[in-house]
Each structure stands twice: as C-alpha cells, then as structure tokens.
Design a protein around this motif. Structure first.
Motif, mmCIF file in Angstrom:
data_model
loop_
_atom_site.group_PDB
_atom_site.id
_atom_site.type_symbol
_atom_site.label_atom_id
_atom_site.label_comp_id
_atom_site.label_asym_id
_atom_site.label_seq_id
_atom_site.Cartn_x
_atom_site.Cartn_y
_atom_site.Cartn_z
ATOM 1 N N LEU A 355 0.818 -1.213 0.000
ATOM 2 C CA LEU A 355 0.000 0.000 0.000
ATOM 3 C C LEU A 355 0.853 1.264 0.000
ATOM 4 O O LEU A 355 0.354 2.358 -0.277
ATOM 5 C CB LEU A 355 -0.933 0.014 1.223
ATOM 6 N N LEU A 356 2.141 1.118 0.313
ATOM 7 C CA LEU A 356 3.037 2.270 0.301
ATOM 8 C C LEU A 356 3.279 2.772 -1.120
ATOM 9 O O LEU A 356 3.726 3.908 -1.310
ATOM 10 C CB LEU A 356 4.384 1.906 0.940
ATOM 11 N N GLU A 622 10.753 1.173 -3.946
ATOM 12 C CA GLU A 622 11.307 -0.177 -3.878
ATOM 13 C C GLU A 622 12.022 -0.423 -2.556
ATOM 14 O O GLU A 622 11.721 -1.382 -1.834
ATOM 15 C CB GLU A 622 12.272 -0.408 -5.045
ATOM 16 N N THR A 623 12.974 0.448 -2.218
ATOM 17 C CA THR A 623 13.738 0.253 -0.987
ATOM 18 C C THR A 623 12.842 0.405 0.236
ATOM 19 O O THR A 623 12.924 -0.390 1.187
ATOM 20 C CB THR A 623 14.894 1.268 -0.916
ATOM 21 N N THR A 624 11.969 1.415 0.211
ATOM 22 C CA THR A 624 11.053 1.641 1.338
ATOM 23 C C THR A 624 10.170 0.430 1.566
ATOM 24 O O THR A 624 9.977 -0.021 2.696
ATOM 25 C CB THR A 624 10.178 2.878 1.073
ATOM 26 N N MET A 625 9.615 -0.108 0.473
ATOM 27 C CA MET A 625 8.738 -1.267 0.592
ATOM 28 C C MET A 625 9.501 -2.481 1.113
ATOM 29 O O MET A 625 9.005 -3.224 1.969
ATOM 30 C CB MET A 625 8.130 -1.588 -0.776
ATOM 31 N N GLY A 671 12.922 -5.821 -15.840
ATOM 32 C CA GLY A 671 13.046 -4.602 -15.053
ATOM 33 C C GLY A 671 12.091 -4.596 -13.869
ATOM 34 O O GLY A 671 11.114 -5.340 -13.832
ATOM 35 N N VAL A 672 12.378 -3.745 -12.899
ATOM 36 C CA VAL A 672 11.469 -3.565 -11.761
ATOM 37 C C VAL A 672 10.399 -2.572 -12.186
ATOM 38 O O VAL A 672 10.692 -1.404 -12.466
ATOM 39 C CB VAL A 672 12.218 -3.036 -10.520
ATOM 40 N N LYS A 673 9.177 -3.029 -12.272
ATOM 41 C CA LYS A 673 8.079 -2.183 -12.740
ATOM 42 C C LYS A 673 6.796 -2.600 -12.034
ATOM 43 O O LYS A 673 6.824 -3.397 -11.090
ATOM 44 C CB LYS A 673 7.951 -2.295 -14.261
ATOM 45 N N VAL A 674 5.682 -2.046 -12.487
ATOM 46 C CA VAL A 674 4.398 -2.299 -11.823
ATOM 47 C C VAL A 674 4.119 -3.795 -11.735
ATOM 48 O O VAL A 674 3.630 -4.293 -10.716
ATOM 49 C CB VAL A 674 3.255 -1.593 -12.583
ATOM 50 N N ALA A 675 4.442 -4.538 -12.781
ATOM 51 C CA ALA A 675 4.121 -5.962 -12.819
ATOM 52 C C ALA A 675 5.010 -6.800 -11.920
ATOM 53 O O ALA A 675 4.570 -7.808 -11.365
ATOM 54 C CB ALA A 675 4.215 -6.475 -14.260
ATOM 55 N N PRO A 678 5.594 -6.203 -7.020
ATOM 56 C CA PRO A 678 4.915 -6.965 -5.956
ATOM 57 C C PRO A 678 5.530 -8.321 -5.672
ATOM 58 O O PRO A 678 5.367 -8.848 -4.570
ATOM 59 C CB PRO A 678 3.481 -7.120 -6.488
ATOM 60 N N VAL A 679 6.241 -8.906 -6.650
ATOM 61 C CA VAL A 679 6.820 -10.242 -6.454
ATOM 62 C C VAL A 679 7.761 -10.242 -5.256
ATOM 63 O O VAL A 679 7.838 -11.226 -4.509
ATOM 64 C CB VAL A 679 7.552 -10.703 -7.724
ATOM 65 N N ILE A 680 8.475 -9.139 -5.057
ATOM 66 C CA ILE A 680 9.436 -9.066 -3.951
ATOM 67 C C ILE A 680 8.718 -9.226 -2.617
ATOM 68 O O ILE A 680 9.095 -10.056 -1.784
ATOM 69 C CB ILE A 680 10.191 -7.725 -4.004
ATOM 70 N N ALA A 681 7.648 -8.437 -2.412
ATOM 71 C CA ALA A 681 6.892 -8.522 -1.154
ATOM 72 C C ALA A 681 6.179 -9.857 -1.034
ATOM 73 O O ALA A 681 6.136 -10.456 0.046
ATOM 74 C CB ALA A 681 5.887 -7.371 -1.075
ATOM 75 N N LEU A 682 5.617 -10.346 -2.137
ATOM 76 C CA LEU A 682 4.879 -11.609 -2.089
ATOM 77 C C LEU A 682 5.815 -12.770 -1.787
ATOM 78 O O LEU A 682 5.467 -13.681 -1.030
ATOM 79 C CB LEU A 682 4.165 -11.835 -3.424
ATOM 80 N N GLY A 683 7.016 -12.736 -2.371
ATOM 81 C CA GLY A 683 7.983 -13.800 -2.124
ATOM 82 C C GLY A 683 8.405 -13.863 -0.671
ATOM 83 O O GLY A 683 8.513 -14.945 -0.080
ATOM 84 N N VAL A 684 8.621 -12.695 -0.072
ATOM 85 C CA VAL A 684 9.001 -12.647 1.348
ATOM 86 C C VAL A 684 7.834 -13.075 2.213
ATOM 87 O O VAL A 684 7.987 -13.873 3.154
ATOM 88 C CB VAL A 684 9.465 -11.227 1.731
ATOM 89 N N GLY A 685 6.636 -12.554 1.894
ATOM 90 C CA GLY A 685 5.463 -12.853 2.717
ATOM 91 C C GLY A 685 5.137 -14.332 2.774
ATOM 92 O O GLY A 685 4.827 -14.875 3.839
ATOM 93 N N ILE A 686 5.203 -14.990 1.620
ATOM 94 C CA ILE A 686 4.883 -16.420 1.582
ATOM 95 C C ILE A 686 6.064 -17.253 2.074
ATOM 96 O O ILE A 686 5.895 -18.260 2.759
ATOM 97 C CB ILE A 686 4.490 -16.835 0.153
ATOM 98 N N GLY A 687 7.289 -16.830 1.748
ATOM 99 C CA GLY A 687 8.471 -17.608 2.122
ATOM 100 C C GLY A 687 8.691 -17.712 3.605
ATOM 101 O O GLY A 687 9.285 -18.689 4.085
ATOM 102 N N VAL A 688 8.212 -16.738 4.372
ATOM 103 C CA VAL A 688 8.434 -16.764 5.816
ATOM 104 C C VAL A 688 7.715 -17.941 6.464
ATOM 105 O O VAL A 688 8.100 -18.399 7.548
ATOM 106 C CB VAL A 688 7.985 -15.423 6.445
#
Length: 784
Positions: A355-356, A622-625, A671-675, A678-688
């Motif tokens: 949401l950030l 990116e870094t903030t998120m 590249g890091v873009k809209v698509a 989210p993979v970065i946050a989703l990968g961390v969220g599920i991987g934990v």
C-alpha cells in the motif's frame, strides 16, 4: 505425546471444537453470500489505476488534461496497403469507412479524432498571392485519378508525412483519443466507465476483422494503452485455465503425499472456499480483477495449500497416537494454530506494505492478497481441522504416519547434518558468497521497461508486431514526452515564450534518445518563412508581435483556448528505462534553469511522461517497501518467539532469496516495474511460512533437552516432508504461468517459482546453520 501437545486446551480451541456444528453453519452461510458475490466478479481496469496519481507529473497532466487533446489515452489505428500505396480509390474509401466506424464507437473523443478524412487536417502553401490552404481531402474529392493526384499534393504540403501518413506512403493513421467515462446514450445523466476489454473487442471485430475481410489489400495495425490493456484482459482467460491446471496438479501431488483421498479433498475444497471468499469480498468492496491482481487467487490457493498440508501432516501424526479423529484434530490444532497464525499474519503485514506504493493496481493487489490471507485463517486453520474431526483420515495414512514416526530416516538424517558444527560454517560461507555475488550482479537490475513496445506481452504478440510496424514506418514514434509551457493568458504568443520553447526544442532534439520535437514554434517558423516568399533565411521567430500573432494562428491545436498553455511534444526512440531517465533529466534541467515569473516549463504528459513518473515512484518505493516488509515480518517473528536470534534464523534466508531474486531478474532482463515489484513482497510474505513452521518445531524439541542436530532431525521427521512438499507443489503450480500469453505473468511465474523453491531450500539448509551460531539451547530449556 510431546510436552507442547500436553498443554491444556485454550479458550479458542474449546470454542471451536465444542461448537463444531455452529462453526460449519457459519462457514456455510458466509459461503452462500460470498459465492454469490464471487460469481459477479468481472475484469476491471482503468487508465488512472495504472498510473501514480500522486506524482507531480501525473497531477500536472490531469490538471491540464482538457488542454492536451490527443496526448492522453489514445489509440492509433494504422491502415496499410499490402500492394501499392494509399493513393487508390479503394484504399481511401476503406479508410473513410474505418474512420466513420471508429467515430461511433462508445468512448471515443470524437471532437479530437484525427485522420486524413478529418476536416481539421489541412494543408498550407505559399503562393505569389500569399498563403493558400484547405482540407487535405476537399469536398470535391471523388476518387478519380485527378483527385488522387491532388490528394498526394495536399499531403506533401500538410506536414503530415511521418505523422498521419507513413514515410513510404503505404499506410496512414487514425488517431483516436479516448474518454475515461462518457454519457450513457440512453440516459445522458449517467456516466459509463470505458470498458477496455469491450473496446478492444470492438476494434478487432468492427475494424480489423471486418475491413481486412472486406478489402483483402488492407492490413490494419492497432496500438495504444486501451488496446494493450484489452489484450491483457483477454489473456486472463488463459490464466484461468492455468488455475485449473494448478488445481489438478496439486490434487494429484496431495493424494500422493497424504495417501488419503478424504483429507486431500478436504484441503483442496477448503482452499477453494478461501479463494471464492476472497473474490467475493473483492466484489463486495467494489473491486474487480485486472491483469495484475489476477495472480492473487493463485497466491491465496498457494498459501492455503501450504497451511493445509501442515494441518493434514499434523493430524496424521496425531492420529498415530490416538484413534479418535476429534482428539487428533484438536492435538494438531493446538500444536499448529499459533505457528500458522503467525505465518499468516506475517504474510498479511508483508502484503499490506504494498500500500506504500502510489499505484492503484498495486494497492488493489495488496488489498486482495491481505483479504485472502484473512480468510485462510478461517478456512484452513479452523474449518479444515473441524471438517477432518468429522471425516477422519484413512487407515493407510495413519499407518504411514506411525511407520514414519517409528523408523529411522536416512534422508532426514543426512539433511540434519546442516546443523552439524562442521557443516554449518561451510553453509554460512556459501551463503555469504551467494550474497556477495547476488549483490554484485544485482547492480545490473534496472527500473522500468527494458524493451520496446509492450513488455507485458510477448515480442511476437499481435500488439508488439503492430507496434513494430508503426515504429518502422512513421517518423513520430508512439513514445511521446510532453513538456507543458505555462504562461499568463495570451502569453504563449510572446516572443520571449516562443524563443524559450525554441531553445527547449533544440536542447531536446540534441539529446540522445530523441527523434524530434514539435510545438507551436514549428508552425510559427514555417508560417513566417511562407510569409517571406518561402526564403529559408526567414525560417525563424520574428520579434514583431503582429507577425507572431499571425504565424501562430495556423498552429491550431498546439495551444489552449486562452493561449496560457502550449505543449512541446518530444518524440522518443523508445520508452526504455535508460532513455526515459536521460531525456527527462535533460528536460527537468532545462525547466529548472529557465522557469521564471510568467513562464513555467512543467513536466510531464504523454505516455513517456507517465512511464517516467511510474519509474520514479517505483524507484523511490522499492527500498522503502523492502525495508517495510522485512520490518513487519521481523516484528511478527520477534513478537511470537521473543528472540532476536530466532528472528534472524527465519529472516536471513529470506534476505538471501531477495538478493538472488534481484540478480535473477537482472540476468533475465526483467526490469522492476508495476508488474514485477509486488513479487518481492509476495515472495518474502509467503516464504516466511517455511521458516516459522520449521523453527517452531525445532524450538519445541530443543526445549526438551535435545542437541541441535538431533532436534533438527526430529523437526525434519515431523515437518520437513510437509515443507519440501509444499515448496515443490507451490512451485509447480505457479510454473504453469510460464506458458501464459501475457509475458509479465510468465515472468512473475518464473520469479515466484524461484522464490518458492529457494525459500524452501533456505529454510531447510540455512536456518539450522544459523541456529548453530545464534541459538543457545540451554537458555531455551531454562525458559521451558
């Protein structure tokens, strides 16, 4: 029975299992309502949801949207002649029919639509008597050879070659600006939002299919934001097919894992209930599915299966100690509810960090994923064990669980060496080398698009082939950066303003990555030259205000009604990240140096301006998120285990996965873009989840006095199989996306496959090695 299992039943456990019929009834009532809501979910997207509305560039663009005709959400239709050129009666008649057909499609901004058949497209020439001009296609046009010769002459004098007409005269373009909402034809008081999928289908059926069949010598190419989004939404049908394929694969793997048909069906059904509830809640809250949030049902299904497997595994192990299904379900609930709740809470707070990012589609994805996690708490942590307490599991599964608990496991014994005091330091060194290599190569990761056209689609997609045709045959590309020049009313015609605009155009045309620049200055200089017998020496700006007023009168559409805003159109080679950064930096530098009272250069509009704003938001977020998602997940782990060491054991393998994930994106040219952000946050969220389940078991065995390696062996016996199975099962499920017609979903599928697998490997391999250095078993025993 372990010490953990002997704890007295909690209030929540008694509330749930003492009222099982009520729990099932409540879930049934919720399902009836939310299934009805889910059935009404439709694809939905909009231009404004795809852009960062809070960015200054976008705010400036929206503030002056009415003054920027044809520079916002526009579709370009190129009508090409397969044989010959556009100067034929049949071609021009087909072009006229297409123009008229498009004119009446709902959502088209008809007043600003432009083609060779538009009265606003005119030609001008200098004669001995002065200026002469008129419509490119005059009222006297009749398709005769003489009329076509006049048309050729008019086009050459119109300045439209390379813009509306191809450089080789074999095609021409219809510019179709769109409205985000328009009046309902049946009730003018109502506004209808533009349906991108419907609009795209109308272009295909009413324009491309119809007129290519009607005139075999015509080939039609269509590009623009609305067409791209329409194609992406059409790709959702294929993604839905992959969802069913993922269900089938998961069902087969679960049946092999559990050796129990009843529990397999229970896990899959409760997980599908979670998916339906999530979709129902989305519709209830007024959201739809767009090409980016389409992955959320997959994620909900993946997370639900992950926790369902842990539950079934726990119930099977408990069934080895009791023949009562209810008692087994309660024992598993007591043991796994807290780790499962912590894992899901970590998932949720990880998703909420999205949401950030001030982009509507990403925020909707965050809301959808968080809702999905919330319903999994009810379906897979509560409804599933209640259902199994009635159904039980097969005797074959119980026997397998008892045999697994009793026998020695060479494979788990081998893996337990990751906690060995000799192997653990080697693992840490390998991990540090991987971190170093990942950070080094990850420097190549770029923000934004790295390819021409629509990177969301495959290079050989119809849209990208159409885009290649337009780029190859026209001088003005489809990538336009618009710098808005603001003055006082009537100020845009002053010499100082025009001279500054001229200087900006010169600077931009001499900037790498720019094809050309156009503004009212372009027309003014041509007009002044024309008023002076066409002498090239006079192709400049006059200081005489009356001359300037006369010259810009011919620049219709290049300034607003009160001459307080004039756009400078900068046509770029492409919208690659490096191109945008370079060009926007040059434009911003010029604006900072030349802005003054009464004259302001404002960035930015056009699709390139929107892309640049989006890239800046992503780069800043990116870094903030990433910090936020790790802080949130770390806080949840710290709150649960009350140990910094335990938190580090769970989080550090995730950090390694993120670093290697960035390196993989750089290697694949993503590249890091809209698509992809989210993979970065989703990968961390599920991987934990993997780390939480493993560490909670490991800690319980350490509290019983076992050595670290023995405790880890018992952990692997009890939950290792479920963790490895879950990682492989989830990876196979999302790997099906690789075959998607939508490239960014194929890229996301590959990235999530890597993250699911590597997070699982990190939890199995790196967590025990970290525990060897960070965890003090004697302290845990003292707290027990």
């Amino acid at each position: 029975m372990t010490k953990h299992q002997q704890k007295p039943a909690s209030f929540l456990e008694r509330l749930i299992f003492n009222n099982r019929p009520a729990v099932i009834l409540v879930c049934l009532l919720i399902s009836v309502f939310l299934f009805y809501q889910a059935a009404q979910v439709r694809p939905s997207t909009s231009f404004e949801k795809m852009i960062p509305l809070g960015h200054p560039y976008i705010q400036n663009m929206l503030q002056h949207r009415d003054d920027l005709a044809n520079l916002g959400n526009t579709v370009r239709i190129s009508v090409a002649a397969k044989d010959g050129d556009i100067f034929s009666k049949d071609y021009m008649e087909t072009l006229r029919q297409i123009h008229d057909e498009v004119f009446y499609i709902q959502g088209v901004d008809r007043s600003n639509m432009k083609s060779l058949w538009s009265p606003s497209v005119r030609w001008t020439e200098v004669t001995e008597q002065g200026f002469a001009g008129g419509e490119v296609i005059p009222q006297t046009y009749d398709g005769s050879p003489e009329s076509l010769d006049d048309l050729r002459s008019n086009i050459l004098k119109s300045g439209q070659v390379g813009r509306l007409v191809a450089n080789d005269f074999r095609s021409s373009i219809i510019d179709v600006p769109l409205m985000e909402s328009y009046s309902d034809p049946e009730d003018r008081s109502k506004q209808i939002k533009l349906d991108y999928q419907k609009f795209s289908h109308e272009l295909e059926e009413k324009i491309r299919d119809k007129y290519e069949a009607q005139n075999p010598n015509v080939e039609i190419h269509i590009i623009g934001f609305a067409k791209k989004v329409g194609d992406l939404i059409d790709g959702l049908v294929g993604v839905a097919l992959f969802f069913f394929v993922a269900i089938g694969i998961t069902l087969a793997l679960l049946l092999w894992f559990t050796r129990c048909f009843k529990s397999t069906i229970a896990v899959v059904v409760t997980t599908l209930i979670a998916v339906a509830w999530q979709l129902g809640l989305l519709h209830t809250l007024g959201f739809g599915l767009d090409p980016y949030s389409m992955l959320v049902p997959f994620l909900v299904f993946a997370i639900g299966i992950s926790h369902g497997v842990q539950k079934i595994n726990g119930i099977a192990m408990a069934s080895g100690e009791t023949d009562d299904p209810l008692a087994a379900a309660r024992m598993a609930f007591r043991q796994l509810f807290i780790p499962g709740m912590v894992a899901l809470a970590s998932d949720a707070v990880g998703f909420v960090t999205l949401l950030l990012i001030d982009i509507g589609v990403i925020r909707e994805l965050a809301i959808g994923a968080s809702l999905g996690v919330a319903v999994i708490i009810l379906t897979n942590l509560i409804l599933l064990p209640v259902a199994i307490s009635y159904m039980g599991i097969s005797q074959r599964a119980v026997k397998q669980a008892r045999d697994e608990a009793a026998r020695n496991h060479p494979f788990w014994r081998l893996l337990s060496n990751f906690a060995n005091p000799i192997v653990a330091p080697i693992s840490i060194v390998i991990a540090l080398l991987a971190v170093g290599g990942g950070l080094w190569y990850g420097q190549n990761l770029k923000i934004g698009d790295l390819d021409q056209g629509a990177p969301e689609l495959h290079p050989d997609s119809r849209y990208n082939l159409d885009n290649d045709f337009v780029i190859s045959n026209y001088s003005t590309s489809s990538d336009v950066l618009v710098v808005m020049v603001k003055t006082a009313p009537e100020g845009c015609a002053h010499y100082d303003t025009l001279a500054a605009m001229d200087e900006l155009m010169w600077k931009m045309e001499n900037t790498e990555g720019v094809q050309s620049a156009v503004s009212m200055v372009t027309v003014a200089r041509q007009s002044i030259k024309g008023m002076n017998e066409g002498s090239l020496k006079w192709e400049t700006l006059s200081r005489n205000q009356f001359v300037l007023n006369s010259s810009i009168a011919r620049a219709e559409g290049m300034y607003n009604s009160d001459c307080s805003l004039a756009p400078v159109l900068v046509f770029l080679n492409d919208h690659k990240a490096e191109t945008l950064e370079h060009v926007v930096s040059a434009a911003r530098e010029f604006a900072e140096e030349n802005n003054r009272e009464g004259l302001e250069f404002v960035l930015a509009a056009g699709n390139a301006g929107i892309e640049a704003a989006t890239n800046e938001v992503i780069a800043a977020s990116e870094t903030t998120m990433l910090i936020a998602v790790y802080a949130a997940v770390s806080f949840m782990c710290l709150l649960t285990f009350r140990s910094v060491a335990a938190t580090l054991c769970i989080i550090l393998p995730l950090v390694l996965t993120s670093i290697l994930g960035n390196a993989l994106m750089a290697f694949m040219g993503i590249g890091v873009k809209v698509a992809t952000l989210p993979v970065i946050a989703l990968g961390v969220g599920i991987g934990v989840d993997y780390g939480i389940y493993i560490y909670s078991r490991l800690e319980s065995y350490l509290r019983q006095g076992m050595t670290l390696q023995d405790a880890y062996y018992e952990t692997l016996k009890s939950t290792g199989k479920a963790v490895i199975f879950t990682g492989i099962c989830l990876a196979i499920g999302v790997f099906t996306w690789v075959f998607s017609a939508i490239k960014f979903q194929a890229d996301m599928g590959l990235m999530l496959t890597f993250m699911f697998l590597w997070n699982m490997v990190g939890a199995i391999w790196l967590l025990p090695a970290l525990a060897r250095f960070l965890i003090k078993p004697e302290k845990l025993r003292q707290k027990a």
